[in-house]
Design a protein around this motif. Structure first.
Motif, PDB file in Angstrom:
ATOM      1  N   ARG B  52     108.159  30.938 -21.970  1.00  0.00           N
ATOM      2  CA  ARG B  52     108.476  29.563 -21.849  1.00  0.00           C
ATOM      3  C   ARG B  52     107.440  28.894 -20.813  1.00  0.00           C
ATOM      4  N   GLN B  53     107.084  29.697 -19.821  1.00  0.00           N
ATOM      5  CA  GLN B  53     106.166  29.274 -18.875  1.00  0.00           C
ATOM      6  C   GLN B  53     104.844  29.106 -19.191  1.00  0.00           C
ATOM      7  N   ALA B  54     104.384  29.954 -20.072  1.00  0.00           N
ATOM      8  CA  ALA B  54     103.089  29.811 -20.680  1.00  0.00           C
ATOM      9  C   ALA B  54     103.148  28.586 -21.822  1.00  0.00           C
ATOM     10  N   PHE B  55     104.061  28.464 -22.439  1.00  0.00           N
ATOM     11  CA  PHE B  55     104.157  27.378 -23.404  1.00  0.00           C
ATOM     12  C   PHE B  55     104.205  25.949 -22.613  1.00  0.00           C
ATOM     13  N   ILE B  56     105.082  26.086 -21.485  1.00  0.00           N
ATOM     14  CA  ILE B  56     104.852  24.508 -20.604  1.00  0.00           C
ATOM     15  C   ILE B  56     103.424  24.204 -20.135  1.00  0.00           C
ATOM     16  N   GLY B  57     102.902  25.522 -19.796  1.00  0.00           N
ATOM     17  CA  GLY B  57     101.655  25.461 -19.244  1.00  0.00           C
ATOM     18  C   GLY B  57     100.536  24.814 -20.051  1.00  0.00           C
ATOM     19  N   ALA B  58     100.572  25.373 -21.508  1.00  0.00           N
ATOM     20  CA  ALA B  58      99.595  24.952 -22.474  1.00  0.00           C
ATOM     21  C   ALA B  58     100.051  23.741 -22.889  1.00  0.00           C
ATOM     22  N   LEU B  59     101.354  23.118 -22.851  1.00  0.00           N
ATOM     23  CA  LEU B  59     101.749  21.660 -23.375  1.00  0.00           C
ATOM     24  C   LEU B  59     101.324  20.601 -22.020  1.00  0.00           C
ATOM     25  N   HIS B  60     100.831  21.260 -21.139  1.00  0.00           N
ATOM     26  CA  HIS B  60     100.662  20.195 -20.069  1.00  0.00           C
ATOM     27  C   HIS B  60      99.738  18.805 -20.402  1.00  0.00           C
ATOM     28  N   PRO B  61      98.617  19.240 -21.115  1.00  0.00           N
ATOM     29  CA  PRO B  61      97.695  18.158 -21.803  1.00  0.00           C
ATOM     30  C   PRO B  61      98.477  17.121 -22.552  1.00  0.00           C
ATOM     31  N   LEU B  62      99.256  17.636 -23.583  1.00  0.00           N
ATOM     32  CA  LEU B  62     100.068  16.858 -24.385  1.00  0.00           C
ATOM     33  C   LEU B  62     101.136  15.943 -23.499  1.00  0.00           C
ATOM     34  N   GLU B  63     101.770  16.539 -22.599  1.00  0.00           N
ATOM     35  CA  GLU B  63     102.650  15.902 -21.583  1.00  0.00           C
ATOM     36  C   GLU B  63     101.863  14.747 -20.952  1.00  0.00           C
ATOM     37  N   MET B  64     100.636  15.013 -20.584  1.00  0.00           N
ATOM     38  CA  MET B  64      99.940  14.250 -19.787  1.00  0.00           C
ATOM     39  C   MET B  64      99.889  12.917 -20.725  1.00  0.00           C
ATOM     40  N   LEU B  65      99.350  13.308 -21.902  1.00  0.00           N
ATOM     41  CA  LEU B  65      98.943  12.045 -22.989  1.00  0.00           C
ATOM     42  C   LEU B  65     100.550  11.450 -23.265  1.00  0.00           C
ATOM     43  N   ALA B  66     101.672  11.919 -23.304  1.00  0.00           N
ATOM     44  CA  ALA B  66     102.865  11.163 -23.532  1.00  0.00           C
ATOM     45  C   ALA B  66     103.135  10.517 -22.470  1.00  0.00           C
ATOM     46  N   ASN B  67     102.965  11.154 -21.073  1.00  0.00           N
ATOM     47  CA  ASN B  67     102.968  10.228 -19.928  1.00  0.00           C
ATOM     48  C   ASN B  67     102.356   9.021 -19.798  1.00  0.00           C
ATOM     49  N   ALA B  68     101.118   8.997 -20.361  1.00  0.00           N
ATOM     50  CA  ALA B  68      99.974   8.240 -20.173  1.00  0.00           C
ATOM     51  C   ALA B  68     100.642   6.558 -20.149  1.00  0.00           C
ATOM     52  N   PRO B  69     101.249   6.287 -21.335  1.00  0.00           N
ATOM     53  CA  PRO B  69     101.586   4.841 -21.529  1.00  0.00           C
ATOM     54  C   PRO B  69     102.615   4.044 -20.353  1.00  0.00           C
ATOM     55  N   SER B  70     103.601   5.268 -20.135  1.00  0.00           N
ATOM     56  CA  SER B  70     104.431   4.651 -18.905  1.00  0.00           C
ATOM     57  C   SER B  70     103.628   4.694 -17.563  1.00  0.00           C
ATOM     58  N   ASN B  71     102.971   5.610 -17.269  1.00  0.00           N
ATOM     59  CA  ASN B  71     102.314   5.598 -16.043  1.00  0.00           C
ATOM     60  C   ASN B  71     101.123   4.206 -15.995  1.00  0.00           C
ATOM     61  N   TRP B  72     100.654   3.884 -17.231  1.00  0.00           N
ATOM     62  CA  TRP B  72      99.691   2.799 -17.095  1.00  0.00           C
ATOM     63  C   TRP B  72     100.761   1.640 -16.854  1.00  0.00           C
ATOM     64  N   VAL B  73     101.795   1.367 -17.506  1.00  0.00           N
ATOM     65  CA  VAL B  73     102.698   0.223 -17.128  1.00  0.00           C
ATOM     66  C   VAL B  73     103.056   0.109 -15.726  1.00  0.00           C
ATOM     67  N   ARG B  74     103.371   1.264 -15.296  1.00  0.00           N
ATOM     68  CA  ARG B  74     103.820   1.583 -13.780  1.00  0.00           C
ATOM     69  C   ARG B  74     102.544   0.895 -12.919  1.00  0.00           C
ATOM     70  N   ASP B  75     101.567   1.374 -13.173  1.00  0.00           N
ATOM     71  CA  ASP B  75     100.217   1.004 -12.303  1.00  0.00           C
ATOM     72  C   ASP B  75     100.072  -0.444 -12.485  1.00  0.00           C
ATOM     73  N   THR B  76     100.150  -0.991 -13.779  1.00  0.00           N
ATOM     74  CA  THR B  76      99.762  -2.617 -13.670  1.00  0.00           C
ATOM     75  C   THR B  76     100.827  -3.315 -13.129  1.00  0.00           C
ATOM     76  N   LYS B  77     102.114  -2.856 -12.912  1.00  0.00           N
ATOM     77  CA  LYS B  77     103.163  -3.490 -12.394  1.00  0.00           C
ATOM     78  C   LYS B  77     102.912  -3.506 -10.863  1.00  0.00           C
ATOM     79  N   LYS B  78     102.413  -2.422 -10.334  1.00  0.00           N
ATOM     80  CA  LYS B  78     102.269  -2.402  -9.022  1.00  0.00           C
ATOM     81  C   LYS B  78     101.117  -3.117  -8.599  1.00  0.00           C
ATOM     82  N   TYR B  79     100.009  -3.438  -9.564  1.00  0.00           N
ATOM     83  CA  TYR B  79      99.009  -4.034  -9.211  1.00  0.00           C
ATOM     84  C   TYR B  79      99.577  -5.572  -9.240  1.00  0.00           C
TER      85      TYR B  79
END
Lengths: 158, 322
Positions: B52-79
């Motif tokens: 599980r640990q190895a898989f979650i570690g390998a999945l991290h880039p994909l996770e970042m990709l999935a997180n990108a839109p909401s992070n983007w929205v949050r950052d623009t809101k902050k701005y």
């Protein structure tokens, strides 16, 4: 119904996994459909020679790893529900859109019931009726899959 | 080239009426058996945690990709946060900081006095835990599990078993650690128990998670001195949670004439849904083997602790110094 490429299937499954990984929050999370199973069932009913019970098992395993639930929980529920789904796959050509929707509804329900049983056996608390809400959103997603990739049943013209 | 592959894979143009391979039943049996074995291996023997640990570690880039839109929205809101909102917030924070400074001045003298008194009594000095600031990245992918995922993992020095708090009180305990994230089980989870003390009368007990956003304090007699509204704080006897952190407030007490025990329900004070920031407290210097977050023996120790409860005035000192 055109034959599909293997790569389209894998691509959509990866997109479904991404949807699972998306940081869901707030109240809306209880409405979240089981993306992976909806996409899987579509390909399973459409081209079972490319996407079969083995794919269902593997997809379930990925969902287990992504959600952090007990390894094999989703895998088993996906496998059993996919088995029921694929057993009647050859008769789907005779169905109309409404029959198909009912059929898919029953399989979604089966997947939820199996998962609920496995969760209860594993010692989780009873999640309540909210647990079945993803079926409805799943049906909506199913209809959009049909809209995008084409229907499974007999074309209207004939 | 791709086209050639397709032709090999699809001998017929018709949709798989005849290409079926192994029968669905045998496939179903094979994969069901596989998943049952995996579930057993995961639940009983914890063999698969490294997978599980190895898989979650390998999945991290994909996770970042999935997180990108909401992070983007949050950052623009902050701005685009309005100017006067910031001014107001700044004013409030300054006021708060001032109040806290006044309180801190008193705290340092009291702490010095406490250390002095403890040294006079030959008691052990209280533990000052270090903490790592983390942020909730999402509230678990399974909406029906009481888990939040924090953006600090084993690469930041997080270990399983660490206590997690926010500005209001205890949130829970780290249960799984991945390379770049870790999973925090909330105190309301069924598998978690937490040693508590009632702030008003120092009565010690153990609270168990119940799910549904409540904690239960079992094994207390029906005539126990607990009232609705009592604050529960950590007692610190487990060595994981430092003493004195707010955990929950008692919301309901049911006395069943058939049962010798009172049913005491309390709700946690930490606001997991409202805040993003939280603190991961470092584990005190104890042997690794002594810390096991998911221990079924917890219930037994709870029962024992309650048995000892009447004699609490006597053995209080020994517990505190442990």
């Amino acid at each position: 119904m055109r034959p599909v490429s293997r790569w389209i299937i894998y691509l959509t499954l990866v997109v479904a996994l991404l949807c699972h990984l998306f940081p869901w929050g707030g109240r809306g999370i209880i409405l979240r459909p089981v993306f992976m199973f909806v996409v899987l069932l579509y390909w399973l009913l459409r081209s079972p020679h490319l996407c079969n019970i083995g794919t269902a098992w593997f997809a379930g395993l990925l969902v287990d790893l992504a959600t952090g639930s007990l390894l094999g929980q989703h895998a088993l529920s996906f496998t059993l529900a996919a088995f029921v789904g694929v057993s009647y796959q050859r008769r789907l050509v005779l169905f109309n859109a409404w029959h198909l929707m009912g059929y898919v509804f029953l399989i979604f329900l089966l997947e939820r019931v199996l998962l609920l049983l496995l969760k209860l056996f594993a010692g989780n608390e009873n999640p309540g009726w909210h647990f079945f809400l993803p079926i409805l959103t799943g049906i909506l997603l199913w209809q959009s899959m049909i809209f995008v990739f084409g229907t499974i049943t007999r074309p209207k013209s004939r | 080239m791709l086209k050639g592959v397709h032709q090999k894979l699809e001998p017929q143009q018709s949709p798989a009426f005849f290409v079926r391979g192994a029968s669905p039943f045998s496939r179903m049996m094979l994969y069901s058996a596989l998943s049952i074995v995996m579930m057993a291996a995961d639940a009983r023997w914890n063999y698969l945690s490294t997978v599980r640990q190895a898989f979650i570690g390998a999945l991290h880039p994909l996770e970042m990709l999935a997180n990108a839109p909401s992070n983007w929205v949050r950052d623009t809101k902050k701005y685009f946060t309005a100017h006067n909102q910031l001014v107001q917030e700044n004013y409030l924070l300054k006021q708060q900081a001032f109040e806290h400074q006044v309180m801190l001045q008193r705290l340092s003298t009291i702490q010095a006095e406490n250390i002095h008194l403890r040294s006079l009594l030959n008691g052990n000095l209280p533990i000052q835990p270090k903490a790592i600031l983390g942020e909730i990245s999402h509230t678990g992918r399974d909406p029906f599990s009481n888990v939040v995922v924090v953006n600090r993992g084993s690469s930041h020095g997080i270990k399983p078993g660490q206590a997690v708090v926010d500005s209001k009180g205890v949130i829970g305990q780290v249960t799984r650690v991945f390379p770049y994230s870790s999973e925090v089980t909330l105190v309301i989870d069924k598998q978690l128990s937490i040693p508590i003390q009632i702030e008003r009368n120092q009565l010690r007990a153990i609270a168990f998670g119940e799910g549904n956003n409540t904690l239960d304090i079992p094994y207390l007699p029906a005539n126990v001195d607990i009232r609705v509204g009592d604050k529960l704080v950590t007692s610190g006897i487990d060595g994981i949670y430092p003493a004195g952190l707010a955990v929950a407030t008692v919301t309901k007490i049911q006395q069943n004439p058939e049962s010798p025990f009172a049913k005491i329900i309390s709700t946690p004070v930490a606001e997991v849904t409202n805040h993003l920031q939280l603190l991961l407290l470092e584990l005190p210097e104890v042997k690794e083997s002594e810390i096991k977050p998911h221990e079924p023996e917890a219930k037994e120790t709870a029962a024992k602790a309650v048995e000892k409860a009447p004699a609490k005035q006597k053995d209080k000192k020994t517990h505190a110094s442990r």
